[in-house]
Design an enzyme around this catalytic site. Structure first.
Site, PDB file in Angstrom:
ATOM      1  N   TYR A 154      -9.018  -0.485   2.278  1.00 44.35           N
ATOM      2  CA  TYR A 154      -7.838  -0.560   3.154  1.00 44.35           C
ATOM      3  C   TYR A 154      -8.193  -1.203   4.502  1.00 44.35           C
ATOM      4  O   TYR A 154      -7.498  -2.103   4.970  1.00 44.35           O
ATOM      5  CB  TYR A 154      -7.257   0.840   3.358  1.00 44.35           C
ATOM      6  N   LYS A 158      -6.769  -4.748   6.016  1.00 39.19           N
ATOM      7  CA  LYS A 158      -6.003  -4.827   7.269  1.00 39.19           C
ATOM      8  C   LYS A 158      -6.737  -5.678   8.310  1.00 39.19           C
ATOM      9  O   LYS A 158      -6.103  -6.326   9.144  1.00 39.19           O
ATOM     10  CB  LYS A 158      -5.720  -3.417   7.797  1.00 39.19           C
TER      11      LYS A 158
HETATM   12  P1  NAD Z   1       5.518   3.118   2.319  1.00 37.80           P
HETATM   13  O1  NAD Z   1       4.621   3.440   1.171  1.00 37.80           O
HETATM   14  O2  NAD Z   1       6.629   4.044   2.636  1.00 37.80           O
HETATM   15  O3  NAD Z   1       6.118   1.661   2.184  1.00 37.80           O
HETATM   16  C1  NAD Z   1       5.403   0.606   1.622  1.00 37.80           C
HETATM   17  C2  NAD Z   1       6.360  -0.239   0.811  1.00 37.80           C
HETATM   18  O4  NAD Z   1       5.629  -1.332   0.237  1.00 37.80           O
HETATM   19  C3  NAD Z   1       6.977   0.561  -0.357  1.00 37.80           C
HETATM   20  O5  NAD Z   1       8.369   0.394  -0.379  1.00 37.80           O
HETATM   21  C4  NAD Z   1       6.301  -0.065  -1.561  1.00 37.80           C
HETATM   22  O6  NAD Z   1       7.073  -0.022  -2.756  1.00 37.80           O
HETATM   23  C5  NAD Z   1       6.073  -1.496  -1.086  1.00 37.80           C
HETATM   24  N1  NAD Z   1       5.103  -2.187  -1.933  1.00 37.80           N
HETATM   25  C6  NAD Z   1       3.899  -1.734  -2.383  1.00 37.80           C
HETATM   26  N2  NAD Z   1       3.356  -2.624  -3.218  1.00 37.80           N
HETATM   27  C7  NAD Z   1       4.214  -3.672  -3.289  1.00 37.80           C
HETATM   28  C8  NAD Z   1       4.214  -4.912  -3.987  1.00 37.80           C
HETATM   29  N3  NAD Z   1       3.207  -5.257  -4.826  1.00 37.80           N
HETATM   30  N4  NAD Z   1       5.252  -5.750  -3.818  1.00 37.80           N
HETATM   31  C9  NAD Z   1       6.289  -5.408  -3.005  1.00 37.80           C
HETATM   32  N5  NAD Z   1       6.353  -4.263  -2.333  1.00 37.80           N
HETATM   33  C10 NAD Z   1       5.327  -3.403  -2.482  1.00 37.80           C
HETATM   34  O7  NAD Z   1       4.531   2.991   3.569  1.00 37.80           O
HETATM   35  P2  NAD Z   1       4.737   2.677   5.135  1.00 37.80           P
HETATM   36  O8  NAD Z   1       4.021   3.731   5.871  1.00 37.80           O
HETATM   37  O9  NAD Z   1       6.161   2.377   5.433  1.00 37.80           O
HETATM   38  O10 NAD Z   1       3.861   1.342   5.262  1.00 37.80           O
HETATM   39  C11 NAD Z   1       4.383   0.069   5.616  1.00 37.80           C
HETATM   40  C12 NAD Z   1       3.236  -0.797   6.095  1.00 37.80           C
HETATM   41  O11 NAD Z   1       2.655  -0.224   7.275  1.00 37.80           O
HETATM   42  C13 NAD Z   1       2.086  -0.940   5.111  1.00 37.80           C
HETATM   43  O12 NAD Z   1       1.571  -2.255   5.141  1.00 37.80           O
HETATM   44  C14 NAD Z   1       1.045   0.042   5.643  1.00 37.80           C
HETATM   45  O13 NAD Z   1      -0.260  -0.291   5.243  1.00 37.80           O
HETATM   46  C15 NAD Z   1       1.254  -0.127   7.112  1.00 37.80           C
HETATM   47  N6  NAD Z   1       0.766   0.978   7.943  1.00 37.80           N
HETATM   48  C16 NAD Z   1       1.174   2.261   7.727  1.00 37.80           C
HETATM   49  C17 NAD Z   1       0.712   3.276   8.545  1.00 37.80           C
HETATM   50  C18 NAD Z   1       1.150   4.702   8.372  1.00 37.80           C
HETATM   51  O14 NAD Z   1       0.513   5.585   8.996  1.00 37.80           O
HETATM   52  N7  NAD Z   1       2.183   5.000   7.591  1.00 37.80           N
HETATM   53  C19 NAD Z   1      -0.184   2.981   9.574  1.00 37.80           C
HETATM   54  C20 NAD Z   1      -0.585   1.666   9.775  1.00 37.80           C
HETATM   55  C21 NAD Z   1      -0.096   0.665   8.964  1.00 37.80           C
END
Ligand code: NAD
Length: 249
Positions: A154, A158
């Site tokens: 991960y 990133k």
């Molecule tokens: P989430 O799991 O709720 O949303 C992620 C979305 O990406 C989901 O709807 C999922 O179906 C979609 N997805 C996954 N694989 C896919 C694919 N192959 N094609 C199309 N869509 C796909 O998570 P989130 O927390 O809303 O995360 C959103 C972004 O923010 C991500 O990139 C995550 O890495 C990043 N992020 C999250 C956090 C956190 O603490 N939640 C922190 C830093 C960064």
């Protein structure tokens, strides 16, 4: 109306931060296309936005597929006439140290989190150029800035997004295309629900955040909105950290 007359494509927009960004963008006047592999959630988010007066279309998008990206960008342009904004938000989270990370897990995480951003950017650039410019917002993480005890693939994915964003910014600045990365800290979404359900872990994350709380999807969405909008017209290749101060120490 900070995104009046803009057309935005948001990957992973069915739920979580992507869905909150889609709602906020629509409230701010954008026509929004959300692409995701989760069809039921995607259709629900689409309906919610349209019922509350916004304009939103859900399409099935697998970010690991070049063809899927081509048709997503094509759909946005056919439906709304142009593309102004791409938010590369789709991602998955896996927590293993280096020795426990399998080669399969590494490939899956890199495919979705890093290659997915590359393919989305590649597909969108011709449409953004045709439009005379636009904004690409790539969702990285604090895990793209500092090392992490629990995750290996991960953090690598990133970190890749962080520097890929800067290369995109430099290569396409003269086309009027801006590209910036966003680095959220721990945000409460379904992605983090499994790890945050451990009370000790949750408290540890809060304790390590100077502002003393976890983040919300809205905290991140307002940063993404800013970078997507013309308000950020002199920003490209930059990193917007939204982490409650965690990486400031
Ligand atoms: P989430 O799991 O709720 O949303 C992620 C979305 O990406 C989901 O709807 C999922 O179906 C979609 N997805 C996954 N694989 C896919 C694919 N192959 N094609 C199309 N869509 C796909 O998570 P989130 O927390 O809303 O995360 C959103 C972004 O923010 C991500 O990139 C995550 O890495 C990043 N992020 C999250 C956090 C956190 O603490 N939640 C922190 C830093 C960064």
């Amino acid at each position: 109306m900070r995104l009046e007359n803009k057309v935005a494509l948001i990957s992973g927009g069915a739920r979580g931060m992507g869905a909150v960004e889609a709602r906020l963008f629509a409230q701010q006047g954008a026509k929004v296309v959300i692409g995701d592999i989760l069809e039921d959630e995607g259709r629900r988010t689409e309906a919610e936005i349209n019922e509350s007066g916004g304009e939103c279309v859900f399409i099935r998008l697998d970010v690991t597929s070049e063809e899927s990206w081509q048709s997503a960008v094509g759909e946005a342009v056919n439906r709304f006439g142009k593309l102004d904004i791409l938010v590369n938000n789709a991602g998955i989270y896996r927590t293993h140290n280096v020795v426990d990370t399998t080669a399969e897990e590494w490939d899956q995480v890199m495919d979705i989190n890093a290659k997915g951003v590359f393919l989305g950017t590649k597909a969108a650039i011709p449409a953004l150029r045709e439009n005379g410019g636009g904004s690409i917002v790539n969702i990285s993480s604090v895990a793209g800035l500092i090392g992490n005890f629990m995750s290996s693939a991960y953090t690598a994915s990133k970190g890749a997004v962080r520097l890929f964003t800067k290369s995109t910014a430099i290569q396409y600045a003269r086309d009027g295309i801006r590209a910036n990365s966003v680095h959220p800290g721990t945000i409460e979404t379904l992605m983090t629900a499994p790890i945050l359900s451990d009370d000790a872990y949750r408290q540890d994350r809060i304790d390590r955040t100077p502002l003393g709380r976890l983040g919300t999807a809205e905290d991140v969405a307002y940063g993404v909105l800013f970078l997507a909008s013309d308000e950020a017209s002199f920003m490209t290749g930059s990193e917007l950290v939204i982490d409650g101060g965690r990486t400031a120490e």
